[in-house]
Design an enzyme around this catalytic site. Structure first.
Site, PDB file in Angstrom:
ATOM      1  N   GLY A 191       2.238  42.106  14.048  1.00  0.00           N
ATOM      2  CA  GLY A 191       3.447  41.667  14.733  1.00  0.00           C
ATOM      3  C   GLY A 191       4.653  42.377  14.132  1.00  0.00           C
ATOM      4  O   GLY A 191       4.520  43.410  13.455  1.00  0.00           O
ATOM      5  N   VAL A 192       5.818  41.796  14.346  1.00  0.00           N
ATOM      6  CA  VAL A 192       7.045  42.468  13.920  1.00  0.00           C
ATOM      7  C   VAL A 192       7.055  42.744  12.411  1.00  0.00           C
ATOM      8  O   VAL A 192       7.390  43.859  11.974  1.00  0.00           O
ATOM      9  CB  VAL A 192       8.297  41.667  14.373  1.00  0.00           C
ATOM     10  N   GLY A 233      14.026  34.624  23.302  1.00  0.00           N
ATOM     11  CA  GLY A 233      15.482  34.585  23.113  1.00  0.00           C
ATOM     12  C   GLY A 233      16.063  35.838  22.521  1.00  0.00           C
ATOM     13  O   GLY A 233      16.897  36.517  23.140  1.00  0.00           O
ATOM     14  N   GLU A 256      21.898  30.250  21.235  1.00  0.00           N
ATOM     15  CA  GLU A 256      20.771  29.301  21.236  1.00  0.00           C
ATOM     16  C   GLU A 256      21.132  28.104  20.369  1.00  0.00           C
ATOM     17  O   GLU A 256      22.196  28.081  19.737  1.00  0.00           O
ATOM     18  CB  GLU A 256      19.509  29.991  20.731  1.00  0.00           C
ATOM     19  N   HIS A 272       9.227  23.578  19.759  1.00  0.00           N
ATOM     20  CA  HIS A 272      10.254  24.084  20.665  1.00  0.00           C
ATOM     21  C   HIS A 272      10.540  22.993  21.686  1.00  0.00           C
ATOM     22  O   HIS A 272       9.603  22.402  22.229  1.00  0.00           O
ATOM     23  CB  HIS A 272       9.778  25.371  21.357  1.00  0.00           C
ATOM     24  N   ARG A 305      17.300  22.848  17.001  1.00  0.00           N
ATOM     25  CA  ARG A 305      16.077  22.596  17.753  1.00  0.00           C
ATOM     26  C   ARG A 305      15.394  21.268  17.410  1.00  0.00           C
ATOM     27  O   ARG A 305      14.877  20.585  18.281  1.00  0.00           O
ATOM     28  CB  ARG A 305      15.131  23.743  17.415  1.00  0.00           C
ATOM     29  N   HIS A 342       5.621  25.237  17.820  1.00  0.00           N
ATOM     30  CA  HIS A 342       6.216  26.553  18.044  1.00  0.00           C
ATOM     31  C   HIS A 342       6.264  27.424  16.794  1.00  0.00           C
ATOM     32  O   HIS A 342       5.977  28.612  16.863  1.00  0.00           O
ATOM     33  CB  HIS A 342       7.625  26.340  18.589  1.00  0.00           C
ATOM     34  N   ARG A 371      14.010  25.871  11.240  1.00  0.00           N
ATOM     35  CA  ARG A 371      14.497  27.251  11.443  1.00  0.00           C
ATOM     36  C   ARG A 371      15.587  27.292  12.511  1.00  0.00           C
ATOM     37  O   ARG A 371      15.457  26.692  13.576  1.00  0.00           O
ATOM     38  CB  ARG A 371      13.328  28.130  11.892  1.00  0.00           C
ATOM     39  N   LEU A 422      12.693  36.742  14.142  1.00  0.00           N
ATOM     40  CA  LEU A 422      12.462  38.178  14.364  1.00  0.00           C
ATOM     41  C   LEU A 422      13.259  38.964  13.336  1.00  0.00           C
ATOM     42  O   LEU A 422      12.794  39.968  12.785  1.00  0.00           O
ATOM     43  CB  LEU A 422      12.869  38.576  15.791  1.00  0.00           C
TER      44      LEU A 422
END
Ligand code: SIN
Length: 532
Positions: A16-17, A51, A122, A237, A286, A347, A382, A388
């Site tokens: 992944g990233v 997002g 967000e 989420h 969140r 999430h 978070r 990311l």
């Protein structure tokens, strides 16, 4: 058993990233690196991120007036509910602009281009600072750019190989990986290993995560003797697309950015959900929004609420949120004309394998970056779209730490994988009980019930990638539950119905390690990355 002849300097687990950023940087630094994935390079969680990347880009003409890294730090600390490591927050967020520039050199294109990059907002952000790509397809663009760089630079990519163990030599130092595919087992010798495996969403019956998010890195880290922390903070989420009562597996995300741009949460009777709940209303952090939705669902006797995004109109919805629009269309909903049914879903794992701000864990030769790691950035909850950014910054730093720690003289032998049997619980029962008892709203009786399910194991030899996932899920569940039972308060994503308020004595992280019998237990570290 295959023992690859080559000894690599760094084996990165996960593409992944964080994993690809690390592998590309390690290659640039001249390290012999291989990136290992149990599926295919692009098939991780990163591709589903919608997002964007939360970052304050200095000198950018379109920066919102008055925004600053300090303001981003303040929002992150507020969302983290007293458990962030402020020094880690500062250094990671301040490194954001350079990380985004680096990503652009790999070909990632953001909406608005270089000079007028678009920003959205967000939950928990007091400024429009989330940059995005493809409307709501930011993760897919990042994964595309990094994977294409990796392929064009001929980075060594080992696909279809599941990791069953981080191997260590008799001094306790990392010496390689035990690998497993459908054909059998193998050993890859490596001077260093970076865990970049993502999270554990599949621990729950319904999650926004890809099928591959089975807590692998957390389990590998724990078994290698690493310190882990903040595991009780599993973020839900607030708005996954509601696919019907009892829907299982990956649930499509409905990005928070939709609320950042005016969509409103309503209950089933059409009353606003967030009025009077938090000063930021529908853009509260969140954990607050997910908890408010959960309470409203209970009060109205339903399993979902509604997200009214009709103000966008059809053309704008398709342009700005093509992924959400397509997911809705696939289940017969036209979000331009009717509210979107949504419900919270598992999430993000806020805690994980403890690292410093260079990605070093407590085990020599073992590094971690991205969702699997606990740097102290996220605390108890978070802040949206910080992950990311963390993956980019910490992937790069971890590769640099490996290079800095590198000693040419050491050449690991061929360590033998342990042949021990591993406890494995029934995956379906585990997911059902985690959702029922370790989601939003937990109490000691429920946590004990879930622990009994996680403890009802058979000991199995790990022969297939699926066995390895089941064993990882079993261990990850036990670790999350141990931390959740120990924290007798409510804070961030950890909401207890039998301890409804935060308690000052719990304004500290809980560390978890394995005891001599391989059982996850809370430990009492003096200090984890600045948080006592
Ligand atoms: C979203 O787009 O709402 C998810 C972003 C995130 O999890 O950071």
């Amino acid at each position: 058993m295959t023992a690859w002849e080559v000894t690599v300097d760094l084996a990165v687990v996960g593409t992944g990233v964080a994993g690809l950023t690390a592998a590309l940087r390690a290659a640039e630094l001249g390290l012999r690196v291989v990136a290992v994935t149990k599926t295919t390079v692009e098939d991780g969680n990163t591709q589903w991120a919608q997002g964007g990347i939360a970052v304050v880009l200095p000198g950018d003409q379109s920066s919102p007036p008055g925004d600053s890294v300090d303001a981003h730090v303040a929002d992150t600390l507020a969302a983290g509910a007293g458990l962030c490591d402020e020094a880690a927050v500062r250094t990671i967020l301040a490194a954001g602009p350079a990380a985004v520039s680096e990503l652009r050199t790999h070909g990632a294109v953001f909406d608005g281009g270089w000079t007028d990059v678009h920003r959205t907002r967000e939950g928990g952000h007091r400024a429009y600072r989330v940059i995005h790509a493809g409307g709501d397809a930011t993760g897919a663009e990042i994964e595309r750019a990094l994977a294409s760089s990796a392929r064009s630079q001929q980075l060594a990519l080992l696909e279809g190989q599941s990791v069953s163990e981080v191997l260590r030599d008799d001094t306790g130092r990392v010496a390689g990986l035990a690998l497993l595919d459908e054909l059998g087992a193998g050993v890859l010798r490596a001077r260093a290993v970076l865990l970049a495996t993502g999270g554990l969403g599949q621990l729950y019956a319904a999650s926004t995560n890809a099928d591959v998010a089975t807590g692998d890195g957390l389990a590998l880290g724990l078994r290698a003797g690493a310190l882990t922390a903040d595991l009780e903070f599993v973020q839900f989420h607030p708005t996954a697309l509601h696919l019907g009562t009892g829907s299982r597996g990956r649930q499509p995300l409905v990005t928070e950015a939709i609320r950042g741009e005016g969509a409103v949460l309503l209950d089933i009777a059409g009353a606003p959900v967030m009025t009077g709940v938090h000063p930021l209303g529908g853009l509260a952090p969140r954990d607050v929004v997910a908890a408010a939705i959960t309470r409203r669902m209970a009060a109205t006797g339903t399993d979902h609420v509604l997200l009214d995004a009709t103000h966008f109109g059809s053309v704008e919805l398709r342009r700005r949120f093509p992924t959400v629009h397509a997911a809705c269309a696939s289940v017969g909903i036209d979000p331009a004309c009717e509210p979107i049914p949504v419900a919270p879903a598992a999430h993000y794992q806020c805690g994980g394998v403890v690292t410093d701000t260079s990605g070093r864990t407590t085990v020599p030769g073992l590094y971690a970056a991205g969702e699997v790691a606990r740097t102290g950035l996220h605390g108890a909850n978070r802040l949206a779209s910080n992950s990311l950014l963390e993956g980019l910054v910490m992937g790069r730093r971890a590769a640099e730490a490996v290079a800095a720690d590198f000693t040419v003289s050491r050449c690991p032998g061929v360590p033998q994988p342990s042949r021990e049997l591993r406890p494995v619980a029934d995956r379906d029962a585990l997911q059902q009980s985690m959702s029922a008892h370790a989601g939003i709203g937990r109490d000691s009786a429920g946590l004990a019930t879930a622990s009994a399910v996680a403890g009802a194991t058979t000991r199995r030899r790990i022969r297939t990638p699926h066995d390895a996932e089941d064993a990882a899920l079993t261990l990850a569940a036990a670790a999350v539950l141990a931390a959740a039972a120990a924290r007798t308060e409510s804070r961030g994503c950890h909401l207890r119905t039998d301890h409804v308020r935060p308690a000052e004595r719990w304004r500290r992280s809980i560390a978890v390690v394995l005891d001599d019998d391989g059982i996850p237990v809370p430990a009492e570290p003096a200090l984890i990355g600045g948080v006592a």
